[in-house]
Scaffold this active site. Structure first.
Site, mmCIF file in Angstrom:
data_model
loop_
_atom_site.group_PDB
_atom_site.id
_atom_site.type_symbol
_atom_site.label_atom_id
_atom_site.label_comp_id
_atom_site.label_asym_id
_atom_site.label_seq_id
_atom_site.Cartn_x
_atom_site.Cartn_y
_atom_site.Cartn_z
ATOM 1 N N GLU A 82 39.448 64.975 28.551
ATOM 2 C CA GLU A 82 40.230 64.408 30.353
ATOM 3 C C GLU A 82 41.086 64.066 29.600
ATOM 4 O OE1 GLU A 82 37.202 60.833 28.466
ATOM 5 O OE2 GLU A 82 37.109 63.175 28.282
ATOM 6 N N ASP A 117 33.626 69.855 35.245
ATOM 7 C CA ASP A 117 34.471 71.079 34.578
ATOM 8 C C ASP A 117 36.021 70.864 36.374
ATOM 9 O OD1 ASP A 117 34.037 71.634 32.470
ATOM 10 O OD2 ASP A 117 32.800 72.976 33.218
ATOM 11 N N HIS A 125 28.000 68.464 34.413
ATOM 12 C CA HIS A 125 29.551 69.184 33.944
ATOM 13 C C HIS A 125 29.801 69.834 34.156
ATOM 14 C CE1 HIS A 125 29.379 67.306 29.637
ATOM 15 N NE2 HIS A 125 27.842 67.118 29.735
ATOM 16 N N ASP A 146 44.236 59.689 30.897
ATOM 17 C CA ASP A 146 42.914 59.823 30.248
ATOM 18 C C ASP A 146 42.554 59.939 32.044
ATOM 19 O OD1 ASP A 146 41.969 57.653 29.786
ATOM 20 O OD2 ASP A 146 41.478 58.035 28.539
ATOM 21 N N ASN A 177 30.724 62.567 34.445
ATOM 22 C CA ASN A 177 29.390 63.626 33.440
ATOM 23 C C ASN A 177 27.859 63.659 33.789
ATOM 24 O OD1 ASN A 177 31.976 65.953 33.183
ATOM 25 N ND2 ASN A 177 32.060 65.320 31.683
#
Length: 295
Positions: A207, A180, A176, A163, A171
């Site tokens: 993630e 993304d 966000h 991850d 974030n």
């Protein structure tokens, strides 16, 4: 159950009426049966005499597959075993087949294997994560039980769970939408390294990613995961909360196996290895030899 009226002709008619392609091959690799749907799926002329596995598969199937080597590798790994198996085949024309196989014992022909092919093109893309282009969690859970069944000294499997380091802080800091975009770039890096259809990459959480990679050498397996970690760091995506690196990085648990292991054991051990990577400073890979573990 009364089998009085079950004749060979009736059985063939039933199999020919099925929507799946069916192939039966003996232990000596002799092809003894295909139904009509099998020939339709692989565009094999009805009047072709399928007298052995090599002729049918080599001439018609392999020419249509994106990864013919992986197709053959699976067949070889299952030959003379009793393992059940399921995966997907990607064809050059864009179609996707689900492939299933089960071994059985017959008094007359000995151990044989039935192969079942289903055209799943229409539903395949519902299993794609739209953000990363990788397979999604639903697909992972469907295929998780067969992730290591083809492991062998000739087909080594590398399995990774990783991850993004401090991604929640990313974030919170950058928004966000920026998060993304990071996930899109990560997906692109992973897809670049997954060259065969026998390999797979899944986005299993926000993630979190799960990868499965096949090779004939441990060196190639190790290079695969090291290159992904390195290429993600080389993206140089600013992340000031991820000190001391100050860019987006990953932590990874990675296992190598040359023999079948239970999926639950694999996931548990590489998940533990992932947390070891985090505890030791992040932006690193903790590698374990799954062959040393008991199922």
């Amino acid at each position: 159950m009364d089998f009085t009226y079950l004749t060979i002709d009736l059985l063939k008619n039933v199999l020919d009426a099925m929507p799946d392609g069916i192939l039966i091959v003996t232990d000596s690799r002799k092809m003894i049966y295909t139904n009509i749907r099998f020939r339709e799926l692989w565009s094999i002329p009805v009047d072709t005499d399928l007298d052995d596995e090599g002729r049918a598969i080599m001439k018609y199937a392999l020419a249509q597959l994106i990864d013919p080597d992986g197709f053959l590798r699976t067949i070889e790994s299952l030959h003379q075993t009793a393992h059940a198996f399921e995966d997907e085949l990607h064809l050059r024309d864009g179609r996707v087949f689900k492939r299933r196989s089960v071994a059985f014992q017959d008094d007359d022909i000995g151990q044989s294997r039935i192969w079942i092919f289903t055209d799943v093109t229409a539903i395949t893309y519902s299993h794609i994560d739209v953000l990363t282009g990788l397979l999604n969690r639903n697909k992972f859970e469907r295929h998780f039980s067969s992730i290591s069944v083809v492991a062998s000294p000739q087909s080594i499997v590398g399995i990774a769970l990783f991850d993004l380091d401090h991604f929640k802080l990313f974030n919170d800091t950058y928004g966000h939408a920026a998060g993304d975009d990071v996930l899109r770039q990560i997906g692109k890096v992973i897809r670049t390294h997954l060259q065969r259809t026998s390999d797979a990459g899944y986005r299993v959480g926000g993630e979190e990613f799960f990868l499965q990679y096949h090779s004939r050498s441990r060196e190639d397996i190790i290079s695969f995961i090291n290159n992904i970690r390195s290429d993600i760091e080389l993206l140089a995506i600013p992340h000031k909360e991820n000190t001391p690196f100050n860019c987006v990085t990953i932590s990874c648990g990675f296992g190598i196996c040359t023999q079948p292991k239970s999926p639950e054991l694999i996931y548990r051990q590489i998940d533990n290895a992932l947390y070891t990577s985090k505890a030791n400073g992040r932006n690193q890979i903790t590698m374990i030899d799954l062959d040393e573990l008991e199922n």
